[in-house]
Every structure is written in structure tokens, then in C-alpha cells.
Design a protein around this motif. Sequence first.
Motif, short mmCIF file in Angstrom:
data_model
loop_
_atom_site.label_atom_id
_atom_site.label_comp_id
_atom_site.label_asym_id
_atom_site.label_seq_id
_atom_site.Cartn_x
_atom_site.Cartn_y
_atom_site.Cartn_z
N LEU A 183 2.19 1.75 -3.64
CA LEU A 183 1.16 2.32 -4.52
C LEU A 183 0.96 3.81 -4.25
O LEU A 183 0.79 4.61 -5.18
N GLU A 184 1.03 4.18 -2.98
CA GLU A 184 0.89 5.59 -2.62
C GLU A 184 2.06 6.39 -3.17
O GLU A 184 1.87 7.48 -3.74
N ILE A 185 3.28 5.87 -3.03
CA ILE A 185 4.46 6.56 -3.55
C ILE A 185 4.35 6.74 -5.06
O ILE A 185 4.66 7.80 -5.61
N ARG B 151 7.56 8.83 4.16
CA ARG B 151 6.93 7.51 4.02
C ARG B 151 7.95 6.40 3.80
O ARG B 151 7.71 5.25 4.12
N THR C 20 2.27 12.21 -9.95
CA THR C 20 1.52 13.47 -9.95
C THR C 20 2.45 14.67 -9.81
O THR C 20 2.34 15.66 -10.55
N GLU D 7 0.82 -1.21 0.00
CA GLU D 7 0.00 0.00 0.00
C GLU D 7 0.86 1.26 0.00
O GLU D 7 0.48 2.29 -0.59
N VAL D 8 2.02 1.20 0.63
CA VAL D 8 2.94 2.34 0.62
C VAL D 8 3.53 2.52 -0.77
O VAL D 8 3.64 3.64 -1.28
N ASP E 164 1.65 6.96 -6.91
CA ASP E 164 0.67 8.00 -7.21
C ASP E 164 1.24 9.40 -6.98
O ASP E 164 1.08 10.30 -7.81
N VAL E 165 1.90 9.58 -5.83
CA VAL E 165 2.43 10.89 -5.48
C VAL E 165 3.49 11.35 -6.48
O VAL E 165 3.44 12.48 -6.99
N GLU F 38 1.53 -0.59 -11.16
CA GLU F 38 0.72 -1.41 -10.27
C GLU F 38 0.93 -2.90 -10.47
O GLU F 38 0.72 -3.70 -9.55
N HIS G 298 8.71 15.05 -1.31
CA HIS G 298 7.34 14.56 -1.42
C HIS G 298 7.08 13.23 -0.72
O HIS G 298 5.95 12.98 -0.29
N VAL G 299 8.09 12.38 -0.59
CA VAL G 299 7.82 11.05 -0.01
C VAL G 299 8.78 10.65 1.09
O VAL G 299 8.72 9.53 1.60
#
Length: 278
Positions: free
Chosen positions: A104-106, A184, A112, A101-102, A108-109, A151, A180-181
Motif C-alpha cells: 500500500l505504501e509503494i 522498501r 504520487t 502495508e508495504v 501511494d508513493v 487497494e 523512490h522505492v
Amino acid sequence: MTVSETSPVDVPAQRPRLVATDLDGTLLDANGEVSGRTREVLAALDDLGVPVVFTTGRPIRWMESLWESVGGHGLAILSNGGIVFDVPTHTVRSQRVIPREVLLEIGDVLRTEIPGTTFAVEKTTGFSRESAFMTRMHRNADPSQSCRVFEDIVDDDVVKLLARHEELGPEDFWNTVEKHVGDRVTTTWSSLGTLVEMSGHGVTKASTLQMLCDELGIDRSEVVAFGDMPNDLQLLEWAGASYAMANAHASVVDRARFRCGHHDEDGVAEALAAIFDL
């Protein structure tokens, strides 16, 4: 301080019980090989019962040709702390993965905030990449490693996430990814190209070596470490004694306690010979 072949090497007051050394740009020469002199010193440390832990950003797949050269025994910390590898049995002793889940979040961020970012992953089971990741690699790459979208390459076995940009300068990309990350994951780099390496939050060569030393009953004050690039910084700051190579990145030279020779002139081997009176 610049160290030449004839310069004396400063040594710590306390004789270390464990040696931790990076590989590329540090223990290995310019051809990525272990010199005869370095093999000789590693064998002497083995005779003294001093463990040597190889601490590298390299994944398992980049190590197969080196195990015999470094003695074929002991432990290695791979993928910037993501894996502890048992050299004699060629097995993963432990792994510190990045949760899916981390990842996938990275993804996306960064897609973007930094359009054009592409990804690859190092896993306990191998390597996978997006089709757009370093397309010049494709000619010699295994087609089974490539997937069309990010993904599809992430799962629960990822120990290192690689982010690449083909248009931005390295420092701009490194700093923007961290901005940005960095809360995380742990971000770092071990090359001068536009590539960022990410491990799980708090996972570094140093934190994994701390866990290993706790198992072995060795205090950080009894560790001597060698490195050359920013992915070695935490390790060099953590160890009781630390050496920057003559060819090291400026940030490493600033933070290491001691200096040793160039990696292409057996800098690590000569420093170890001085430390252990070999």
C-alpha cells in the motif's frame, strides 16, 4: 566474447554440484520451448544426480505447460525468488511475500511521484490487476482478475508487484521507481518494456537459492548459473560459476564470468555438456 556453435566453451575448474538456470531467453528457445537437445542434457544431468533448479521471473500460472518438458521433477524458484515450487507435487514449498502495508505504501508513493503508474500482482494463489493495468490485455483476460483500484488487489499472499507505465520510456521508469522505492522492495526487470517487477526487500533469485542450497548442503562455490537479463544479475554474481547468454543484456555480459551460446542455439545445453563431459 561472442560464442558461436563451433566456439569452445570455457568451463570452471571445479565441477558444479547444482545447476541454476533462468528460462526465457536462456534455457528456452525463441518459441519459449525446450529443445530436444536441451531435454537430452537435462536427462543426462538427472542420471548423474546433479539437481537443476529453474530460476525464473515467471509465476506459477506460466509454468504449467513447461513442467513435463523440463523433466517433471525437481525444484523451481519462481517470481524472482518469491516462491520455491516442488515440481513433482505441483505445490508451493515456501513463499516470501511482500507485506500488505508495504504494498500500500509503494502504491501511494509511485502514484504520487510517477502519475500514470498502474499495478498488478502475482500471488501464491494467482494473478490480479487494476482495471487500468495494460488495458490491451483485457480482451483476452479473465474478468475475475481485474479490480478497479489497487487497494482491492493486495493481500497477504503477494510475492511480486508489477508496475507499468504506458507513456514513459523503459529506462526512465525503471530508474525512477528504483529511486523512490528501492529501499522498501527489490526492483528489477526481465523485459525491455516499461515494466518494473518488485519483490520483498532482499528477495532475489540469489537469496532464495542461497536458502535452498543451505538446506541441501551445497556451497555457492558448487553452483553454476545461467542468465540473460537484469533479474539474473544477483544470481550470476552469487554463484561460483556464471554464464551470460550470447543474447544477454549488456549488464549481464559485464558481470558473468563466462559466456555461452545463444538461447536459440542450445547455449545452456552445450555449456552443460562441456562442463559435465556429456
